[in-house]
Design an enzyme around this catalytic site. Structure first.
Site, PDB file in Angstrom:
ATOM      1  N   ASP A 101       0.832  -1.200   0.000  1.00 34.63           N
ATOM      2  CA  ASP A 101       0.000   0.000   0.000  1.00 34.63           C
ATOM      3  C   ASP A 101       0.869   1.254   0.000  1.00 34.63           C
ATOM      4  OD1 ASP A 101       0.480   0.971   2.849  1.00 34.63           O
ATOM      5  OD2 ASP A 101      -0.227  -1.059   3.243  1.00 34.63           O
ATOM      6  N   GLU A 143      21.459 -23.039 -16.710  1.00 34.49           N
ATOM      7  CA  GLU A 143      20.540 -22.173 -15.957  1.00 34.49           C
ATOM      8  C   GLU A 143      21.308 -20.993 -15.370  1.00 34.49           C
ATOM      9  OE1 GLU A 143      18.476 -24.098 -12.722  1.00 34.49           O
ATOM     10  OE2 GLU A 143      17.336 -22.293 -12.218  1.00 34.49           O
TER      11      GLU A 143
END
Ligand code: DGJ
Length: 730
Positions: free
Chosen positions: A519, A599
C-alpha cells in the site's frame, strides 16, 4: 500560475489534464465536476437547476432546485437530508453536527501530520467548516494537487477546540459524488495470500457495494486501490476514476448507486466498529485519499497513479540486484551456506544478499525467537558482521530480514516485556504463525523497534532490511474498536519516519506474508514491496498485472525462484521465470550453487539485462495490451524518454493449431522507426505500423511441426522482447 482558481463562490482545481470543481452554496460544499479539463468560466453551466420533484425529496431552503439527494457533496453527514451513506459520522453528546462553510486557505502546508502525505505537491487548498451545533469543532477538507500526475490528494482534519469530547464513528478520507446518471462498474483488486491483486469487475447497481479489510492491515484480500469506470470502459477508452489510500491498516470503500442514478464513492480507514474519541483540544487527521481521473481508460488512470507514486511517494532509488535466502535454506541457514553462495553470487552479478528468516535467537522453525534480534551463534559463529565484511569484499551489500512488530512467546523479549504484547488475559489466546503483535501505540515499543532495526545497520553493517509482518490482529478490536488500528498504524509510521531520518541510506523492503501491506502508506517509507510469495510465472504474471493497476514497476519486487514453485507445485521454464521476474525490481530467491551451468548462464544474463533496464524500467509507462481474455497477458513498458521498451507476453494455455495474436503496441511515436527484438524475433517497423497494424510474431509451435525459427510458446510460456527507437537519418 496557481493551480487553484476562485470563481465567485466556486473553486477550480487544475491538474495537467483534469479539473475538479466545487462550489460553496448555503454553507455546503457542493461537488460540481471532476473530469477532463473544461474552461473555468463554464462552472456556472454545471450548477444543477433541475428540481427533484419527489415526494421524499428534502431541500435545505425553500429553493426547490436544491434537492439534497440529487446533489454531489464534498463530504456528507447523517441527519442533514442526504439519504446516501455518510462520509463522516460523529457523536457529540448524542447531538447532530451541522458543519457550515467558514473560510479557505490556499498554499498552506499541513503540519505535524501523523499520516503520510506525498513528498511534495504543487498547490494546496484547505476549506474550513465550523459546526454550528458545537462551538470549537471544525472540519478541514484538504486538497493537494500533484499537477503532472493528474492526482488530487484529499484528507480531512477534525479539530476539537471545544470543551466536549467527540466520538468519531466514521471519517472517510475521500468522497466522490457522480451525478451524471451514467452506468458504472467497480474494478477492485482482491485475492488472498499467494494470489494477491486479482482483478474483479462488477456493475454498480442500485444499492451499495462494500469492500475492505478488517484484519488490521491493508491486506492481500482487498487492496485499498480501486477504480470506478464507465460501463464498458477498456484499457484505452472510457471514463475511469481511480482511488487509493495512503494507509496500511484496515480500510473500507463503498460504491453506492442511488434510486436517482447518482453514484457515491466513499473510502477511508475501516469504519465498522469505530468509536474513536477526539478529546477537547485535539485533532484527528484521516489517512490521505489519492484520486485520479482519466478519459483514456484504465491504462490512463494506472499511468497517472504510477507517475504519482514515482514522483511523489516512493523513496526509491536504483535498487541492487538481490539474492534472498528464504526458499534456498528456509530456517536451516548458516554462515557457511551464505558464504558458499557468495562467489557464485558475485559471478552472477548479485549486489545484495538478504539473509531471510532464521538467523536470530534459536529460530529453527516459526514457533520461537521473534523479538530476540541477535544472531544465533550456532549458525553465525563469527557473527553476522563478519559475513557482511566478507560480502563487502565481493562488492555485495548485506541485507537482513526482520519482523520487528512481532514477538514469539518463546523469546527473551516476551519474558522481559509481557506488557508490550497485544494479548488479553481474559480472552482465549488467538495466535497466528505462533506469534503475537507488539503494541506499537506504546512509545517504549516504538523506541524498541527503531533500535532493533537500526541495530541491523549499525551492529551488522546491513544496508538493506527486509521488513516482514506475518500475522493479523485479533484481541484489540473487541475492546478498543477498529480505531486501535489507526493508532497502531500511526505508531508504525512514526517508527518508519524515525528510521528514515536516522538511517537515510538504509533500504527497506516492505513485506507482509507476501503482499499483505502492498500500500501507499508503506511505500512512502520503503524502497520496494514484495508483491507476493507466489513466484510461479503463471500466477505471478496475473499478480503483477493486477498490481500494475495502481503501482509502478519501481516498487514491485519480483524474484526468480525454483521450479516446481514452492507455493503452487507447478513447473515452469527458466525463461518464463526470468521474463516474469524482470518486469519490476528483479531479485533471485533460490540456491544458485545448485543450478546447472546452463541455468546459471541464463540467470546471469538476466541480471545483466536487468542492470540495463533498471535505469528506465522503474518509472516506465505501462500499457496492458491483453489481460487474460484470450489466454494471454501482454504488457508493454516504455521508458519516459520513449527510446526503450519491453514487451512481455505470457501465454497461459496452449491449444494445438492456434496462432499467436497480432500485438498492437501503444505509446510509440508514429513517425519514428523501432526495432523489436528477442528470441526468434527481429522486426523493424514504424511506430504507426506497430501500433495500427501490430507486431506479427513468428510461427509458433502448432502441435505437430516446427523448425529452428518456430517459437515454442506452450502452457505458461513467455516471450520478452526489447523495443528500441532506431536513430534514422532523413
Ligand atoms: C513471509 C515472507 O513473505 C517470505 O518471503 C519470508 O520472508 C517468510 N515470511 C519468512 O518467515
Amino acid at each position: 500560475m496557481s493551480k487553484i482558481r476562485i470563481l465567485d463562490n466556486a473553486f477550480y482545481l487544475e491538474t495537467a489534464r483534469t479539473c475538479y470543481i466545487l462550489q460553496i452554496r448555503d454553507g455546503f460544499a457542493e461537488h460540481l465536476y471532476y473530469g477532463d479539463k473544461i474552461p473555468p468560466q463554464d462552472w456556472r453551466a454545471l450548477v444543477e437547476t433541475r428540481s427533484c420533484l419527489l415526494v421524499n425529496t428534502l431541500y435545505p431552503t425553500a429553493d426547490m432546485t436544491y434537492a439534497i439527494d440529487a446533489k454531489g457533496f464534498e463530504f456528507s453527514l447523517p441527519n442533514r437530508g442526504d439519504s446516501r451513506s455518510s462520509g463522516i459520522c460523529l457523536n457529540c453528546d448524542d447531538s447532530v453536527c451541522d458543519f457550515v462553510y467558514d473560510s479557505y486557505r490556499i498554499g498552506a502546508c499541513p503540519q505535524d501530520t501523523p499520516m503520510p502525505l506525498p513528498r511534495d505537491w504543487d498547490e494546496s487548498l484547505c476549506l474550513t467548516f465550523r459546526d454550528r451545533a458545537h462551538a470549537g469543532l471544525t472540519l478541514e477538507c484538504w486538497y493537494l494537487i500533484c499537477y503532472d500526475s493528474d492526482v488530487i490528494v484529499r484528507f480531512h482534519r477534525l479539530c476539537n477546540a471545544g470543551e466536549r469530547s467527540v466520538d468519531i464513528l466514521k471519517c472517510c478520507s475521500g468522497q466522490l459524488d457522480l451525478t451524471d446518471g451514467g452506468a458504472y462498474e467497480l474494478v477492485s483488486l482482491q485475492g488472498a495470500w499467494g494470489r494477491e491483486m486479482s482483478v474483479s469487475t462488477c456493475p454498480v447497481t442500485q444499492g451499495m457495494l462494500m469492500h475492505g479489510s478488517f484484519s488490521g492491515m491493508s491486506s492481500a484480500e482487498c487492496n485499498p486501490m480501486f477504480m470506478l469506470q464507465s460501463a464498458g470502459a477498456s484499457e484505452t477508452n472510457g471514463d475511469v476514476y481511480a482511488c487509493n489510500l495512503m494507509y496500511s491498516g484496515s480500510h473500507a470503500y463503498s460504491v453506492e448507486r442511488t434510486p436517482y442514478g447518482g453514484v457515491r464513492i466513499l473510502h477511508g480507514m475501516q469504519w465498522e466498529n469505530l468509536r474513536y474519541p477526539l478529546a477537547p483540544h485535539n485533532s484527528f487527521m484521516t489517512p490521505a485519499s489519492v484520486m485520479t481521473y482519466s478519459s483514456c481508460g484504465r491504462g490512463g488512470a494506472s499511468r497517472n497513479m504510477h507517475r504519482f507514486v514515482c514522483n511523489h511517494v516512493s523513496t526509491c532509488r536504483q535498487l541492487p540486484v538481490m539474492l534472498n535466502t528464504w526458499e534456498a535454506f528456509y530456517f536451516d541457514i548458516h554462515a557457511d551456506k551464505i558464504l558458499a553462495l557468495a562467489d557464485r553470487a558475485q559471478a552472477c552479478g548479485i549486489e545484495c544478499m538478504v539473509i531471510d528468516d532464521g538467523w536470530f535467537g534459536a529460530r529453527d522453525d516459526d514457533t520461537t525467537s521473534l523479538g530476540d534480534w541477535h544472531e544465533d551463534v550456532r549458525k553465525f559463529p563469527n557473527g553476522i558482521r563478519s559475513v557482511a565484511q566478507q560480502l563487502a569484499r565481493r562488492n555485495i551489500k548485506l541485507g537482513i530480514w526482520i519482523e520487528p512488530e512481532m514477538i514469539s512467546e518463546q523469546s527473551d523479549l516476551y519474558r522481559a516485556h509481557r506488557d508490550w504484547v497485544l494479548q488479553d488475559d481474559e480472552l482465549r489466546p488467538i495466535v497466528g504463525r505462533g506469534q503475537y503483535i507488539l503494541d506499537l501505540t506504546k512509545q517504549e515499543v516504538q523506541d524498541h523497534v527503531v533500535h532493533s532495526v537500526g541495530r541491523l545497520a549499525e551492529a551488522y553493517g546491513a544496508g538493506y532490511v527486509k521488513w516482514d509482518f506475518n500475522r493479523r490482529f485479533a484481541e484489540v478490536c473487541a475492546r478498543k474498536g477498529s480505531g486501535y488500528f489507526y493508532d497502531y498504524v500511526t505508531g508504525l509510521y512514526a517508527v518508519l519516519r524515525r528510521l528514515q531520518a536516522e538511517h537515510p541510506d538504509l533500504l527497506i523492503e516492505n513485506c507482509a506474508s507476501g503482499g499483505g501491506r502492498f500500500d501507499l502508506g508503506m511505500m512512502r517509507y520503503t524502497a520496494c514491496s514484495w508483491t507476493s510469495d507466489n513466484t510461479n510465472p503463471l500466477s505471478r504474471s496475473s499478480i503483477q498485472q493486477g498490481a500494475s493497476f495502481g503501482y509502478p514497476l519501481q516498487v514491485t519486487l519480483n524474484h526468480y525462484a525454483a521450479s516446481p514453485g514452492h507455493q503452487t507445485g507447478r513447473s515452469s521454464s527458466v525463461t518464463a521465470r526470468i521474463d516474469t521476474a524482470l518486469c519490476g525490481v528483479f531479485g533471485i530467491q533460490t540456491d544458485i550453487t545448485r543450478m546447472g551451468d546452463e541455468e546459471f548462464a541464463e540467470v546471469s544474463r538476466a541480471v545483466a539485462d536487468y542492470k540495463r533496464y533498471r535505469t528506465w524500467l522503474g518509472n516506465a509507462e505501462v500499457y496492458r495490451l491483453q489481460t487474460g481474455e484470450q489466454g494471454y497477458r501482454i504488457s508493454q513498458y516504455m521508458s519516459t524518454s520513449g527510446q526503450d521498451g519491453l514487451l512481455y507476453l505470457m501465454r497461459e494455455k496452449f491449444d494445438t493449431v492456434t496462432q499467436l495474436p497480432v500485438v498492437r503496441l501503444c505509446g510509440l511515436d508514429p513517425q519514428a522507426q523501432y526495432r523489436v527484438s528477442g528470441p526468434k524475433v527481429n522486426v523493424s517497423a514504424s511506430g504507426a505500423t506497430l501500433m495500427r497494424a501490430g507486431l506479427r510474431l513468428p510461427q509458433n509451435f502448432t502441435g505437430v511441426q516446427g523448425d529452428e525459427r518456430t517459437l515454442m510458446l506452450t502452457d505458461s510460456s513467455t516471450l520478452l522482447l526489447e523495443i528500441h527507437k532506431e536513430n534514422t537519418q532523413e
